[in-house]
Design a protein around this motif. Structure first.
Motif, PDB file in Angstrom:
ATOM      1  N   VAL A 151       0.760  -1.320   0.149  1.00 30.80           N
ATOM      2  CA  VAL A 151       0.114  -0.139  -0.050  1.00 30.80           C
ATOM      3  C   VAL A 151       0.899   1.151   0.083  1.00 30.80           C
ATOM      4  CG1 VAL A 151      -1.579   1.347   1.184  1.00 30.80           C
ATOM      5  CG2 VAL A 151      -1.924  -1.066   1.034  1.00 30.80           C
ATOM      6  N   LEU A 152       1.797   1.297   1.011  1.00 27.61           N
ATOM      7  CA  LEU A 152       2.536   2.432   0.987  1.00 27.61           C
ATOM      8  C   LEU A 152       3.554   2.633  -0.450  1.00 27.61           C
ATOM      9  CD1 LEU A 152       3.733   4.777   2.581  1.00 27.61           C
ATOM     10  CD2 LEU A 152       5.361   3.390   3.537  1.00 27.61           C
ATOM     11  N   ALA A 153       4.090   1.710  -0.926  1.00 29.34           N
ATOM     12  CA  ALA A 153       4.947   1.691  -1.944  1.00 29.34           C
ATOM     13  C   ALA A 153       4.236   2.330  -3.289  1.00 29.34           C
ATOM     14  CB  ALA A 153       5.664   0.466  -2.167  1.00 29.34           C
ATOM     15  N   THR A 154       2.931   1.669  -3.308  1.00 28.05           N
ATOM     16  CA  THR A 154       2.131   1.998  -4.588  1.00 28.05           C
ATOM     17  C   THR A 154       1.076   3.337  -4.377  1.00 28.05           C
ATOM     18  OG1 THR A 154       0.436   0.366  -3.953  1.00 28.05           O
ATOM     19  CG2 THR A 154       2.238  -0.205  -5.488  1.00 28.05           C
ATOM     20  N   SER A 155       1.216   4.153  -3.252  1.00 32.07           N
ATOM     21  CA  SER A 155       0.523   5.217  -3.197  1.00 32.07           C
ATOM     22  C   SER A 155       0.968   6.303  -4.091  1.00 32.07           C
ATOM     23  CB  SER A 155       0.422   5.684  -1.476  1.00 32.07           C
ATOM     24  OG  SER A 155      -0.234   4.741  -0.746  1.00 32.07           O
ATOM     25  N   LEU A 156       0.394   7.116  -4.557  1.00 31.66           N
ATOM     26  CA  LEU A 156       0.755   7.891  -5.687  1.00 31.66           C
ATOM     27  C   LEU A 156       1.732   8.893  -5.257  1.00 31.66           C
ATOM     28  CD1 LEU A 156       0.618   9.125  -8.586  1.00 31.66           C
ATOM     29  CD2 LEU A 156      -1.528  10.359  -7.757  1.00 31.66           C
ATOM     30  N   LEU A 157       1.638   9.616  -4.317  1.00 34.83           N
ATOM     31  CA  LEU A 157       2.342  10.594  -3.266  1.00 34.83           C
ATOM     32  C   LEU A 157       3.754  10.108  -3.024  1.00 34.83           C
ATOM     33  CD1 LEU A 157       2.895  13.615  -2.943  1.00 34.83           C
ATOM     34  CD2 LEU A 157       2.131  13.283  -0.870  1.00 34.83           C
ATOM     35  N   TYR A 158       3.474   8.982  -2.403  1.00 40.35           N
ATOM     36  CA  TYR A 158       4.637   8.363  -1.708  1.00 40.35           C
ATOM     37  C   TYR A 158       5.833   7.891  -2.852  1.00 40.35           C
ATOM     38  CZ  TYR A 158       7.664   5.851   1.306  1.00 40.35           C
ATOM     39  OH  TYR A 158       8.741   4.905   2.219  1.00 40.35           O
ATOM     40  N   TYR A 159       5.367   7.099  -3.875  1.00 44.71           N
ATOM     41  CA  TYR A 159       6.112   6.714  -5.048  1.00 44.71           C
ATOM     42  C   TYR A 159       6.645   7.932  -5.740  1.00 44.71           C
ATOM     43  CZ  TYR A 159       7.256   4.895  -9.568  1.00 44.71           C
ATOM     44  OH  TYR A 159       7.987   4.560 -10.821  1.00 44.71           O
ATOM     45  N   ALA A 160       5.866   9.023  -5.816  1.00 41.77           N
ATOM     46  CA  ALA A 160       6.441  10.094  -6.667  1.00 41.77           C
ATOM     47  C   ALA A 160       7.553  10.833  -5.935  1.00 41.77           C
ATOM     48  CB  ALA A 160       5.591  11.158  -6.842  1.00 41.77           C
ATOM     49  N   MET A 161       7.233  11.066  -4.304  1.00 44.56           N
ATOM     50  CA  MET A 161       8.428  11.618  -3.715  1.00 44.56           C
ATOM     51  C   MET A 161       9.622  10.527  -3.590  1.00 44.56           C
ATOM     52  SD  MET A 161       7.071  14.340  -3.316  1.00 44.56           S
ATOM     53  CE  MET A 161       8.705  15.226  -2.461  1.00 44.56           C
ATOM     54  N   GLY A 162       9.576   9.523  -3.727  1.00 43.38           N
ATOM     55  CA  GLY A 162      10.597   8.457  -3.786  1.00 43.38           C
ATOM     56  C   GLY A 162      11.400   8.640  -5.284  1.00 43.38           C
ATOM     57  N   ARG A 163      11.046   9.428  -5.984  1.00 49.99           N
ATOM     58  CA  ARG A 163      11.847   9.616  -7.357  1.00 49.99           C
ATOM     59  C   ARG A 163      12.195  11.100  -7.572  1.00 49.99           C
ATOM     60  NH1 ARG A 163      11.585   5.028 -10.408  1.00 49.99           N
ATOM     61  NH2 ARG A 163      11.635   6.274 -12.062  1.00 49.99           N
ATOM     62  N   ILE A 164      11.973  12.095  -6.788  1.00 46.13           N
ATOM     63  CA  ILE A 164      12.299  13.390  -6.848  1.00 46.13           C
ATOM     64  C   ILE A 164      13.230  13.832  -5.701  1.00 46.13           C
ATOM     65  CG2 ILE A 164      11.350  15.629  -6.731  1.00 46.13           C
ATOM     66  CD1 ILE A 164       8.461  14.455  -7.513  1.00 46.13           C
ATOM     67  N   ILE A 165      14.293  14.567  -5.993  1.00 45.28           N
ATOM     68  CA  ILE A 165      15.442  14.874  -4.951  1.00 45.28           C
ATOM     69  C   ILE A 165      14.686  16.180  -4.342  1.00 45.28           C
ATOM     70  CG2 ILE A 165      17.582  15.794  -4.591  1.00 45.28           C
ATOM     71  CD1 ILE A 165      18.002  14.939  -7.332  1.00 45.28           C
ATOM     72  N   THR A 166      14.084  15.670  -2.971  1.00 47.90           N
ATOM     73  CA  THR A 166      13.711  16.673  -2.010  1.00 47.90           C
ATOM     74  C   THR A 166      14.002  16.124  -0.678  1.00 47.90           C
ATOM     75  OG1 THR A 166      11.503  15.802  -1.586  1.00 47.90           O
ATOM     76  CG2 THR A 166      11.742  17.448  -3.414  1.00 47.90           C
ATOM     77  N   LEU A 167      14.150  16.966   0.279  1.00 47.62           N
ATOM     78  CA  LEU A 167      14.103  16.348   1.643  1.00 47.62           C
ATOM     79  C   LEU A 167      12.971  15.681   2.358  1.00 47.62           C
ATOM     80  CD1 LEU A 167      15.939  19.763   3.304  1.00 47.62           C
ATOM     81  CD2 LEU A 167      16.818  17.554   1.990  1.00 47.62           C
ATOM     82  N   ASP A 168      11.826  15.778   1.948  1.00 47.64           N
ATOM     83  CA  ASP A 168      10.713  15.290   2.495  1.00 47.64           C
ATOM     84  C   ASP A 168      10.588  13.883   2.511  1.00 47.64           C
ATOM     85  OD1 ASP A 168       8.752  17.910   2.391  1.00 47.64           O
ATOM     86  OD2 ASP A 168       9.738  17.868   0.564  1.00 47.64           O
ATOM     87  N   MET A 169      11.025  12.954   1.481  1.00 44.05           N
ATOM     88  CA  MET A 169      11.008  11.422   1.801  1.00 44.05           C
ATOM     89  C   MET A 169      11.887  11.134   2.852  1.00 44.05           C
ATOM     90  SD  MET A 169       9.788   8.543   1.119  1.00 44.05           S
ATOM     91  CE  MET A 169       8.839   8.647  -0.332  1.00 44.05           C
ATOM     92  N   ALA A 170      13.225  11.696   2.969  1.00 41.13           N
ATOM     93  CA  ALA A 170      14.239  11.526   3.990  1.00 41.13           C
ATOM     94  C   ALA A 170      13.594  11.753   5.340  1.00 41.13           C
ATOM     95  CB  ALA A 170      15.416  12.224   3.833  1.00 41.13           C
ATOM     96  N   VAL A 171      13.053  12.944   5.432  1.00 39.53           N
ATOM     97  CA  VAL A 171      12.563  13.475   7.039  1.00 39.53           C
ATOM     98  C   VAL A 171      11.470  12.451   7.282  1.00 39.53           C
ATOM     99  CG1 VAL A 171      10.961  15.065   6.318  1.00 39.53           C
ATOM    100  CG2 VAL A 171      12.072  15.306   8.380  1.00 39.53           C
ATOM    101  N   SER A 172      10.355  12.266   6.361  1.00 36.97           N
ATOM    102  CA  SER A 172       9.193  11.460   6.456  1.00 36.97           C
ATOM    103  C   SER A 172       9.583   9.884   6.833  1.00 36.97           C
ATOM    104  CB  SER A 172       8.351  11.240   5.146  1.00 36.97           C
ATOM    105  OG  SER A 172       7.268  10.295   5.530  1.00 36.97           O
ATOM    106  N   VAL A 173      10.618   9.264   6.483  1.00 39.05           N
ATOM    107  CA  VAL A 173      11.153   8.010   6.740  1.00 39.05           C
ATOM    108  C   VAL A 173      11.598   8.007   8.161  1.00 39.05           C
ATOM    109  CG1 VAL A 173      12.479   5.911   6.130  1.00 39.05           C
ATOM    110  CG2 VAL A 173      10.987   7.246   4.377  1.00 39.05           C
ATOM    111  N   LEU A 174      12.530   8.780   8.264  1.00 36.96           N
ATOM    112  CA  LEU A 174      13.391   9.102   9.659  1.00 36.96           C
ATOM    113  C   LEU A 174      12.330   9.153  10.695  1.00 36.96           C
ATOM    114  CD1 LEU A 174      16.185  11.105   8.466  1.00 36.96           C
ATOM    115  CD2 LEU A 174      16.241   8.727   9.394  1.00 36.96           C
ATOM    116  N   LEU A 175      11.133  10.113  10.564  1.00 36.57           N
ATOM    117  CA  LEU A 175      10.245  10.462  11.565  1.00 36.57           C
ATOM    118  C   LEU A 175       9.428   9.157  11.763  1.00 36.57           C
ATOM    119  CD1 LEU A 175       8.610  14.036  10.626  1.00 36.57           C
ATOM    120  CD2 LEU A 175      10.038  13.247  12.750  1.00 36.57           C
ATOM    121  N   SER A 176       9.194   8.363  10.637  1.00 38.76           N
ATOM    122  CA  SER A 176       8.456   7.004  10.697  1.00 38.76           C
ATOM    123  C   SER A 176       9.104   6.075  11.500  1.00 38.76           C
ATOM    124  CB  SER A 176       7.903   6.760   9.467  1.00 38.76           C
ATOM    125  OG  SER A 176       7.138   7.756   8.822  1.00 38.76           O
ATOM    126  N   CYS A 177      10.300   6.095  11.303  1.00 42.17           N
ATOM    127  CA  CYS A 177      11.207   5.036  11.952  1.00 42.17           C
ATOM    128  C   CYS A 177      11.203   5.520  13.439  1.00 42.17           C
ATOM    129  CB  CYS A 177      12.615   4.953  11.540  1.00 42.17           C
ATOM    130  SG  CYS A 177      12.536   4.290   9.945  1.00 42.17           S
TER     131      CYS A 177
END
Length: 588
Positions: free
Chosen positions: A121-147
């Motif tokens: 579900v997480l990997a195939t959600s539109l926004l999550y997948y998109a942000m996993g392929r764009i250079i921003t800080l948002d994916m990194a901080v999201s994953v670190l907060l989640s962990c």
């Protein structure tokens, strides 16, 4: 032992599949401005200068974000060079790690099937997948907060002892890394979620077994040294970073429509697509039936609070960007997965049936809206037919996939429908990702930089006119002159002398009419205005549908017949006629 083996097989399978999903075509698209250019150029300058304390953008001090992501990017640049794949690698790695963390945590909380479904579900959600392929800080901080939050939740399930200590230490470590990635939200969001949860379920006693003293020490050991070092090297840092970038940015009101309080509602609904179809059912399924039952559903309450408070926190903020709510996607994926896992063996759940119809209706709505607005998005593109073709391909995938999901669900059960929905999501994401290449010429100046770079000599001046094309210095691997624009460079330009490369029009035209070779990158609209009312001579070297590359000198290259690289119009060469005659352009 068998259970451990299954954990290992699951992790290996997920690692390979998720790696393929997030890694496929990762380096094909050009770097897009502004974000990808910015977050590639800062680490590139760190590698060149050797200064990993003071971030700089185009040579200007840039204190808007902490440096952890820049440091990771610097490692990638040193190992693999400056290219799109290496620069997007860490974003994809974080997306991959986030899905694995969700699998491990959901399995620990609700069982193996919930863990596997949550990762999907997480990997195939539109926004999550998109942000996993764009250079921003948002994916990194999201994953670190989640962990961080998942480590805390895991720790509450363990008895006091070594395992609980390790989990709680992991909570503090990940919170510190999040703070080093995007600032104080690494402290604020975990404190807000955990404090609210403790109050709601009356679990204050956990404070006694969180290993606060050693945990806080770990946090400070990781998060504080850079803040001290950069403050010592740059006395102006603390006020700008803590007051302007955190407090004022959160509170300053904006009038743009996206800054309305409800702005993240469509972002959530579209960003979670296609799994939005089961969002309401999942929340209802996970909510305690009564106030008293909240104690028996503490983990679900934690996840609901996590998602809800992140949504409220950023909705109240005066500063809003689409990826800000990404940290709520992991808990929502787990909640949806718990609901879907419970429905896995069931013959007929009303919520699942309604989800099929919501998926179909949403797909049809997206197709209608997408095709209706297509002319707006392809306006100005010479290859608009290709863009339209990609939109039709996505539309076909959505409609056929949604219909297949509905039919399979009604006749063969939820398992087949889930596989159909997953396949539809994956195929949609891959087709959409491939189509983004067609937007390169509007979002990037890579093709023009490719024309310019072989010509450049160290003494030449490259100017970005009334804009800052953030990917230009990355592709040229050199600082550029910025004319008539400051934007996010304003603070850095005000604390040190950068007048030799942050200039006004008068300084540019003085150089333009001097002995040095000067190149200007300008958008087509400004180019037409310059050509119409300027007394200066321009020699266009290359152009795309949106930008033009100009020079103040004409060299032997422009005198030869030459075809432009892929994606460019033919080179144009102006012959400057005697005074009083009209300047004409001629294809060569």
């Amino acid at each position: 032992m068998a259970n451990q083996g299954r954990w290992g097989r699951d992790l290996l399978m997920l690692s390979l599949l998720l790696g393929a999903l997030f890694g496929y075509g990762l380096g094909e698209r050009a770097l897009w401005s502004p974000d990808e250019g910015r977050y590639a150029e800062i680490p590139r300058e760190m590698v060149v200068s050797g200064d990993y304390i003071t971030p700089r953008l185009n040579g200007v001090k840039y204190f808007e974000k902490p440096p952890l992501f820049y440091w990771l990017q610097s490692i990638s640049i040193k190992l693999f060079g400056v290219n799109e794949w290496s620069l997007r690698l860490w974003t994809a790695v974080f997306a991959w790690l986030g899905c694995l963390a969700v699998y491990v945590s959901a399995r620990r909380l609700f069982g193996r099937r919930a863990g596997l479904v949550a990762a999907v579900v997480l990997a195939t959600s539109l926004l999550y997948y998109a942000m996993g392929r764009i250079i921003t800080l948002d994916m990194a901080v999201s994953v670190l907060l989640s962990c961080s939050l998942l480590a805390f939740l895991w720790g509450t399930l363990e008895p006091v002892g070594p395992q609980r200590r390790v989990a709680m230490w992991a909570f503090f470590v990940f919170a510190a890394l999040a703070t080093l990635t995007k600032g104080l939200i690494g402290i604020v969001i975990p404190a807000m979620v955990i404090g609210s949860w403790m109050a709601l379920v009356n679990e204050w006693r956990i404070l006694k077994s969180m290993y606060l003293f050693s945990g806080v020490a770990l946090f400070l050991l990781i998060a504080v040294p850079w803040h001290v070092a950069v403050s010592q090297a740059n006395p102006e840092f603390a006020e700008f970073y803590f007051i302007h970038e955190h407090l004022q940015r959160y509170l300053t009101k904006h009038r743009a429509p996206f800054h309305k309080a409800w702005a993240f509602v469509p972002v959530l609904l579209l960003g979670l697509f296609p799994w939005t179809a089961f969002l309401v059912q999942a929340i209802h399924h996970n909510l305690p039936l009564s106030w008293r039952q909240r104690q028996q559903h503490k983990e679900a309450v934690f996840l609901i609070l996590w998602a809800g408070l992140v949504f409220v926190f950023f909705s109240v903020s005066s500063s809003k960007l689409i990826p800000y709510i990404l940290p709520m996607f992991p808990p929502l994926a787990i909640l949806i997965a718990r609901y879907l896992a419970a429905a896995w063996e069931k013959e007929d759940w009303a919520g699942i049936r309604s989800g099929y119809w919501v998926f179909l209706a949403t797909s049809l709505l997206l197709v209608v809206v997408g095709l209706a607005t297509a002319p707006h998005y392809v306006e100005g593109y010479s290859d608009a037919a290709k863009l339209a073709g990609s939109m039709y391909a996505v539309a076909a995938v959505l409609v056929l996939g949604a219909l297949a999901t509905l039919i399979l669900g009604r006749h063969f059960g939820f398992r087949k429908a889930f596989l159909s929905m997953t396949a539809t999501a994956v195929l949609m994401l891959i087709v959409m990702s491939g189509s983004l290449l067609l937007f390169d010429q509007s979002r990037s100046v890579k093709s023009l930089a490719g024309v310019l770079k072989p010509r450049l000599r160290p003494s030449d001046v490259v100017a970005s006119y009334h804009a800052y094309y953030q990917d230009l210095p990355v592709y040229l691997q050199r600082r550029v002159t910025v004319v008539g624009w400051r934007g996010e460079l304003s603070f850095g330009a005000g604390v040190e002398d950068v007048s030799s490369w942050i200039v006004d029009d008068a300084a540019l035209w003085q150089k333009w009419n001097g002995p040095a070779t000067v190149y200007i990158l300008v958008d087509r609209e400004r180019y037409e205005k310059l050509r119409a009312r300027s007394e200066h001579k321009f020699y266009p070297l290359a152009q795309t549908d949106f930008h033009v590359l100009l020079s103040n000198k004409v060299g032997p290259t422009e005198r030869r017949h030459s075809m432009a690289p892929h994606g460019l119009a033919r080179f144009r060469f102006p012959y400057v006629l005697p005074d009083g005659e009209e300047t004409r352009e001629e294809n060569i």
